[in-house]
Motif scaffolding. Structure first.
Motif, PDB file in Angstrom:
ATOM      1  N   ASN A 268       0.834  -1.203   0.000  1.00 16.76           N
ATOM      2  CA  ASN A 268       0.000   0.000   0.000  1.00 16.76           C
ATOM      3  C   ASN A 268       0.871   1.258   0.000  1.00 16.76           C
ATOM      4  N   GLY A 269       0.255   2.381   0.230  1.00 16.51           N
ATOM      5  CA  GLY A 269       0.971   3.647   0.138  1.00 16.51           C
ATOM      6  C   GLY A 269       2.021   3.862   1.205  1.00 16.51           C
ATOM      7  N   LEU A 270       1.944   3.096   2.288  1.00 17.14           N
ATOM      8  CA  LEU A 270       2.936   3.188   3.360  1.00 17.14           C
ATOM      9  C   LEU A 270       4.041   2.147   3.180  1.00 17.14           C
ATOM     10  N   ASN A 271       4.015   1.441   2.052  1.00 14.61           N
ATOM     11  CA  ASN A 271       4.927   0.333   1.786  1.00 14.61           C
ATOM     12  C   ASN A 271       4.720  -0.823   2.751  1.00 14.61           C
ATOM     13  N   ASP A 272       3.560  -0.873   3.399  1.00 17.26           N
ATOM     14  CA  ASP A 272       3.168  -2.047   4.166  1.00 17.26           C
ATOM     15  C   ASP A 272       2.551  -3.072   3.217  1.00 17.26           C
ATOM     16  N   ILE A 273       2.565  -4.346   3.651  1.00 15.03           N
ATOM     17  CA  ILE A 273       1.928  -5.409   2.886  1.00 15.03           C
ATOM     18  C   ILE A 273       0.570  -5.683   3.518  1.00 15.03           C
ATOM     19  N   VAL A 274      -0.484  -5.645   2.701  1.00 14.01           N
ATOM     20  CA  VAL A 274      -1.847  -5.760   3.203  1.00 14.01           C
ATOM     21  C   VAL A 274      -2.632  -6.768   2.371  1.00 14.01           C
ATOM     22  N   ILE A 275      -3.739  -7.240   2.954  1.00 12.30           N
ATOM     23  CA  ILE A 275      -4.654  -8.098   2.210  1.00 12.30           C
ATOM     24  C   ILE A 275      -6.050  -7.499   2.258  1.00 12.30           C
ATOM     25  N   ARG A 276      -6.851  -7.854   1.267  1.00 15.75           N
ATOM     26  CA  ARG A 276      -8.280  -7.578   1.246  1.00 15.75           C
ATOM     27  C   ARG A 276      -8.993  -8.848   0.804  1.00 15.75           C
ATOM     28  N   THR A 277     -10.266  -8.977   1.148  1.00 19.30           N
ATOM     29  CA  THR A 277     -11.072 -10.114   0.725  1.00 19.30           C
ATOM     30  C   THR A 277     -12.374  -9.614   0.116  1.00 19.30           C
ATOM     31  N   ALA A 278     -12.998 -10.483  -0.708  1.00 17.28           N
ATOM     32  CA  ALA A 278     -14.244 -10.112  -1.372  1.00 17.28           C
ATOM     33  C   ALA A 278     -14.997 -11.375  -1.780  1.00 17.28           C
ATOM     34  N   PRO A 279     -16.315 -11.287  -1.947  1.00 16.71           N
ATOM     35  CA  PRO A 279     -17.083 -12.451  -2.392  1.00 16.71           C
ATOM     36  C   PRO A 279     -16.991 -12.708  -3.890  1.00 16.71           C
TER      37      PRO A 279
END
Length: 335
Positions: A268-279
């Motif tokens: 993301n914009g902070l150079n962190d690694i993130v996840i998202r989920t969706a149906p």
């Protein structure tokens, strides 16, 4: 996974001392099932003229026990199931070369891979210039194909997506192509007949868009349908709307069998690694959930790519470290 400190000894066995990305996909071979891994700009021994630099390389593995690393077997010349396609013993070869569609080209960088119908497909971007940190300009993106598990590769000329008008003389720019310069292929969940292709603009600051296509038509851009926020629109990438807001950097996607949801991982914009989920691949996507904080691994982390055999509660993914310019294997456990 890679470099002088890796248990794989990629320096001694493949002349890979520095590389990044590590995009992974299942080769789809029912007899010799493997995970194929594509890497970006690759360096060998610095004492050799040209530093054994290659646009990209490929490694292969059958290793499903991932507690220590992804073990890569030795490479053998002209062996499509060995640890890597080779130019010579101990030297992994460049798999995708320039098709010379652009006058200025600084890189041929893989961004996604998938197996369909016994063939291997890689989406790649042609780099026009490396700009400020996290920013670069592309000439185009395109799809390369291999009929023999990654030994030989060719590029579909009709799959070329110019990033802007007039950049590529031998391919026509279409409005919206600029949003599909980097890709993430997705094999769907049960009962869905399509392959999905997420796209982001060049660099690390844009949002993510999504398209879908019949697997048999994967390299044919005329057959793609684009999500416009309400419906799938055939043949018009300019109608695609963001499904995940930016910044989305170097994304990977899967159908997760533990969650029974679609899952994406990215920087993301902070150079962190993130996840998202969706149906569904088009969303709606959940808020970001933090996986790796950039401050916890000094040196510049980027490019998380999911292991295709890791679709349950335990997720393994590659992660590149800029300071070492090599690829690590990471693990997280979903709640």
């Amino acid at each position: 996974m890679t470099g002088p400190e890796s248990p794989n000894n990629t320096a001694g066995r493949f002349a890979i001392t520095g590389t990044d990305l590590g995009i992974m996909w299942d080769n789809g071979d029912p007899v010799n099932r493997q995970v194929l891994m594509a890497f970006g700009d690759t360096y060998g021994y610095c004492s050799v003229r040209g530093q054994q630099w290659r646009y990209n390389v490929l490694l292969r593995s059958r290793d499903g026990a991932l507690a220590n690393t992804i073990a890569v077997p030795d490479g053998r010349m002209a062996d499509r199931y060995s640890g890597a396609p080779l130019w010579a013993p101990g030297l992994a070869k460049q798999i995708i070369s320039s098709i010379r569609f652009a006058r200025d080209e600084r890189g041929i960088i893989p961004t996604a891979g998938i197996a369909v119908g016994g063939k291997q497909y890689v989406n790649f971007m042609s780099i026009r210039s490396w700009d400020a940190d996290g920013r670069w300009t592309t000439n185009f993106s395109a799809i390369a194909v291999s009929p023999d598990n990654g030994e030989r590769w060719g590029v579909y000329p009709d799959s070329v997506r110019p990033a802007a008008p007039g950049v590529v003389e031998r391919a026509q720019y279409v409005r919206g192509y600029e949003n599909f310069q980097q890709g993430a292929f997705l094999k769907p969940g049960p009962g869905d007949p399509y392959v999905y292709s997420f796209g982001t603009p060049a660099g690390r600051s844009g949002p993510a868009y999504v398209a879908r296509v019949s697997p048999a038509a994967l390299p044919d851009l005329r057959r793609y349908e684009y999500w416009d926020g309400n419906a799938w629109v055939p043949g018009d990438p300019g109608t695609a709307v963001p499904v995940i807001p930016g910044p989305v950097s170097e994304m990977s996607a899967q159908y997760n069998t533990y969650l029974n949801q679609y899952l994406v991982i990215y920087g993301n914009g902070l150079n962190d690694i993130v996840i998202r989920t969706a149906p569904a691949p088009q969303g709606p996507w959940s808020p970001e959930r933090l996986v790796v904080r950039s401050m916890d691994i000094p040196g510049g982390i980027y490019a998380p790519y999911l292991h295709p055999w890791s679709t349950g509660k335990e997720l393994y993914f590659t992660l590149s470290l800029w300071s070492a310019y090599n690829v690590m294997l990471m693990k997280t456990v979903l709640p």
